[in-house]
Design an enzyme around this catalytic site. Structure first.
Site, PDB file in Angstrom:
ATOM      1  N   CYS A 116      26.552 -21.882  57.950  1.00 48.68           N
ATOM      2  CA  CYS A 116      26.602 -21.849  59.412  1.00 48.68           C
ATOM      3  C   CYS A 116      25.980 -23.092  60.052  1.00 48.68           C
ATOM      4  O   CYS A 116      26.144 -23.320  61.252  1.00 48.68           O
ATOM      5  CB  CYS A 116      25.931 -20.586  59.936  1.00 48.68           C
ATOM      6  SG  CYS A 116      26.770 -19.095  59.375  1.00 48.68           S
ATOM      7  N   HIS A 255      23.894 -21.772  67.458  1.00 47.92           N
ATOM      8  CA  HIS A 255      24.816 -21.088  66.555  1.00 47.92           C
ATOM      9  C   HIS A 255      24.915 -19.639  67.009  1.00 47.92           C
ATOM     10  O   HIS A 255      23.915 -19.012  67.361  1.00 47.92           O
ATOM     11  CB  HIS A 255      24.287 -21.174  65.119  1.00 47.92           C
ATOM     12  CG  HIS A 255      25.040 -20.296  64.173  1.00 47.92           C
ATOM     13  ND1 HIS A 255      26.422 -20.305  64.097  1.00 47.92           N
ATOM     14  CD2 HIS A 255      24.614 -19.368  63.272  1.00 47.92           C
ATOM     15  CE1 HIS A 255      26.802 -19.430  63.188  1.00 47.92           C
ATOM     16  NE2 HIS A 255      25.740 -18.852  62.679  1.00 47.92           N
ATOM     17  N   ASN A 285      30.435 -14.277  64.761  1.00 40.56           N
ATOM     18  CA  ASN A 285      29.866 -15.445  64.069  1.00 40.56           C
ATOM     19  C   ASN A 285      30.995 -16.172  63.326  1.00 40.56           C
ATOM     20  O   ASN A 285      31.524 -15.647  62.344  1.00 40.56           O
ATOM     21  CB  ASN A 285      28.778 -14.961  63.099  1.00 40.56           C
ATOM     22  CG  ASN A 285      28.103 -16.104  62.348  1.00 40.56           C
ATOM     23  OD1 ASN A 285      28.591 -17.242  62.360  1.00 40.56           O
ATOM     24  ND2 ASN A 285      27.013 -15.804  61.678  1.00 40.56           N
TER      25      ASN A 285
HETATM   26  N1  COA Z   1      27.374   0.180  61.983  1.00 44.04           N
HETATM   27  C1  COA Z   1      26.521   1.215  61.974  1.00 44.04           C
HETATM   28  N2  COA Z   1      25.379   1.207  61.279  1.00 44.04           N
HETATM   29  C2  COA Z   1      25.073   0.101  60.583  1.00 44.04           C
HETATM   30  C3  COA Z   1      25.918  -1.024  60.568  1.00 44.04           C
HETATM   31  C4  COA Z   1      27.108  -0.956  61.297  1.00 44.04           C
HETATM   32  N3  COA Z   1      27.985  -1.981  61.350  1.00 44.04           N
HETATM   33  N4  COA Z   1      25.345  -1.974  59.791  1.00 44.04           N
HETATM   34  C5  COA Z   1      24.186  -1.469  59.345  1.00 44.04           C
HETATM   35  N5  COA Z   1      24.023  -0.208  59.813  1.00 44.04           N
HETATM   36  C6  COA Z   1      22.911   0.720  59.590  1.00 44.04           C
HETATM   37  C7  COA Z   1      22.182   0.452  58.292  1.00 44.04           C
HETATM   38  O1  COA Z   1      22.870   1.039  57.222  1.00 44.04           O
HETATM   39  C8  COA Z   1      20.849   1.100  58.582  1.00 44.04           C
HETATM   40  O2  COA Z   1      20.994   2.477  58.374  1.00 44.04           O
HETATM   41  P1  COA Z   1      19.805   3.332  57.660  1.00 44.04           P
HETATM   42  O3  COA Z   1      18.630   3.155  58.576  1.00 44.04           O
HETATM   43  O4  COA Z   1      20.384   4.692  57.633  1.00 44.04           O
HETATM   44  O5  COA Z   1      19.624   2.690  56.328  1.00 44.04           O
HETATM   45  C9  COA Z   1      20.651   0.880  60.073  1.00 44.04           C
HETATM   46  O6  COA Z   1      21.931   0.541  60.598  1.00 44.04           O
HETATM   47  C10 COA Z   1      19.660  -0.216  60.412  1.00 44.04           C
HETATM   48  O7  COA Z   1      19.963  -1.333  59.575  1.00 44.04           O
HETATM   49  P2  COA Z   1      19.211  -2.687  59.767  1.00 44.04           P
HETATM   50  O8  COA Z   1      19.699  -3.626  58.731  1.00 44.04           O
HETATM   51  O9  COA Z   1      17.739  -2.437  59.878  1.00 44.04           O
HETATM   52  O10 COA Z   1      19.739  -3.125  61.204  1.00 44.04           O
HETATM   53  P3  COA Z   1      19.316  -4.348  62.067  1.00 44.04           P
HETATM   54  O11 COA Z   1      18.847  -3.907  63.390  1.00 44.04           O
HETATM   55  O12 COA Z   1      18.474  -5.308  61.276  1.00 44.04           O
HETATM   56  O13 COA Z   1      20.717  -5.056  62.300  1.00 44.04           O
HETATM   57  C11 COA Z   1      21.973  -6.924  61.488  1.00 44.04           C
HETATM   58  C12 COA Z   1      21.459  -5.503  61.209  1.00 44.04           C
HETATM   59  C13 COA Z   1      22.765  -7.376  60.291  1.00 44.04           C
HETATM   60  C14 COA Z   1      22.871  -6.857  62.714  1.00 44.04           C
HETATM   61  C15 COA Z   1      20.771  -7.839  61.774  1.00 44.04           C
HETATM   62  O14 COA Z   1      19.817  -7.702  60.736  1.00 44.04           O
HETATM   63  C16 COA Z   1      21.166  -9.272  61.874  1.00 44.04           C
HETATM   64  O15 COA Z   1      21.882  -9.668  62.768  1.00 44.04           O
HETATM   65  N6  COA Z   1      20.652 -10.121  60.996  1.00 44.04           N
HETATM   66  C17 COA Z   1      20.960 -11.528  61.006  1.00 44.04           C
HETATM   67  C18 COA Z   1      22.307 -11.705  60.403  1.00 44.04           C
HETATM   68  C19 COA Z   1      22.871 -13.041  60.682  1.00 44.04           C
HETATM   69  O16 COA Z   1      22.800 -13.499  61.785  1.00 44.04           O
HETATM   70  N7  COA Z   1      23.462 -13.640  59.678  1.00 44.04           N
HETATM   71  C20 COA Z   1      24.127 -14.871  59.768  1.00 44.04           C
HETATM   72  C21 COA Z   1      23.171 -15.969  59.937  1.00 44.04           C
HETATM   73  S1  COA Z   1      24.051 -17.461  59.899  1.00 44.04           S
END
Ligand code: COA
Length: 328
Positions: A116, A255, A285
């Protein structure tokens, strides 16, 4: 002796695939919901490339628009750098495919693999090559088809990404002036490579010999934590290097990974939300394409104007991250 050549950002252009996939459409085949995706990421929809919308075809479409914006034709190009993690082939590079599609035979080109942060890395390299006199007209492109490397059974990753391309045209200038690329800063921390990666590559197979085409794997929480920290740091580094304050920046073009990352960074730095260009809601993204897509939007809808200061920053799998400060 320091070179007096600088790189002027003379034009920007972008391309988005025709097909739009909404959160509701994703939720039809996946245990997720529009409400969850919007609340946790700010994403409402993403574009998905069709068979003819290859990484090179999208890159070329964006490049043509950047050249038209700059008012030059392809004969002005003697360098093409494409930031991409989803090339159509292992080689030739997307860059030289773009060269062929533009109908030119001069100069040179190559792809940059920096996930990215690919556009910021590519922009920095192009700027250096212009400054040292190796070329005078550079296309810097981010083009991605992440839909090919997503695991559509993994709801924590597949809802986050989209396809698209963006490009800028840089031209060398020796004249007086304070415009152009003012600074770039690049960083990497390979020890964090396992929190965001693709589990395959051309010719890679598992123990049973089954080819591993490669799907994106991510520890979202860890990436989130590092992103806010590193991106804030790199913005502060860019401001300090140019003796500027956050309030001097006209537009922050981050980004576009997650609105929560963008907002927490803006808050930490004290940059007003109205000064931040946001496209993640509509594009999701698009990895290396996200910054030039957002920049093109701001440069074509009347927001980012000539003479203004624009700060670009990105972080991606590697981890790799960096920034670029540009006066339009
Ligand atoms: N729909 C519904 N539930 C979802 C889901 C979706 N698409 N994706 C994950 N969940 C669930 C998980 O399974 C978890 O459930 P559990 O508590 O029963 O285990 C719950 O949501 C919370 O998961 P968590 O990973 O703690 O959520 P979060 O608030 O951290 O959000 C991301 C997840 C991926 C959106 C977030 O961590 C994020 O944006 N991270 C950065 C990713 C990124 O930007 N990557 C590219 C960088 S270049």
């Amino acid at each position: 002796m320091a070179s007096s050549i600088r790189s002027i950002l003379a034009g920007a252009g972008s391309y988005l695939p025709e097909r739009i996939v909404t959160n509701d459409e994703m939720a039809a085949t996946l245990d997720t919901s529009d409400a969850w995706i919007r609340e946790r990421t700010g994403i409402r929809q993403r574009h998905r490339a069709g068979p003819s919308e290859t990484t090179a075809a999208m890159a070329t479409a964006a490049a043509r628009r950047a050249l038209a914006f700059a008012g030059v034709d392809a004969s002005a190009v003697d360098l093409i750098i494409v930031g991409t993690s989803t090339p159509d082939q292992a080689f030739p590079s997307v860059a030289v495919r773009v060269q062929a599609m533009l109908g030119i035979e001069r100069g040179f080109g190559f792809d940059v693999s920096a996930a990215c942060a690919g556009f910021v890395y590519a922009l920095s390299l192009a700027d250096e090559l212009i400054r040292c006199g190796r070329c005078r007209g550079a296309l810097v492109i981010g083009s991605e088809r992440f839909s090919r490397i997503l695991d559509y059974t993994d709801r924590s990753t597949c809802v986050l990404f989209g396809d698209g391309a963006g490009a800028v045209f840089l031209r060398a200038s020796e004249g007086e002036g304070n415009d152009g690329i003012l600074s770039t800063h690049l960083h990497a921390q390979g020890s964090l490579g396992d929190i965001l990666f693709v589990d395959g590559a051309v010719g890679v197979a598992d123990a049973a010999g089954t080819p591993l085409s490669g799907k994106l794997r991510m520890n979202g929480r860890e990436v989130f934590r590092h992103a806010v920290h590193r991106l804030t740091e790199t913005v502060e580094e860019a401001l300090a290097a140019n003796h500027l304050l956050a309030t001097d920046i006209d537009w922050l073009v981050p980004h576009q990974a997650n609105i929560r990352i963008i907002d927490s960074m803006g808050r930490k730095l004290g940059i007003q939300q109205s000064r931040v260009v946001v496209t993640v809601d509509r594009h999701a993204n698009t990895s290396a394409a996200s910054i030039p897509l957002a920049l093109t939007e701001a440069m074509t809808d009347g927001r980012a104007a000539k003479g203004q200061l624009v700060l670009l920053e990105a972080l991606g799998g590697g981890l790799v991250w960096g920034s670029a400060l540009v006066r339009l």
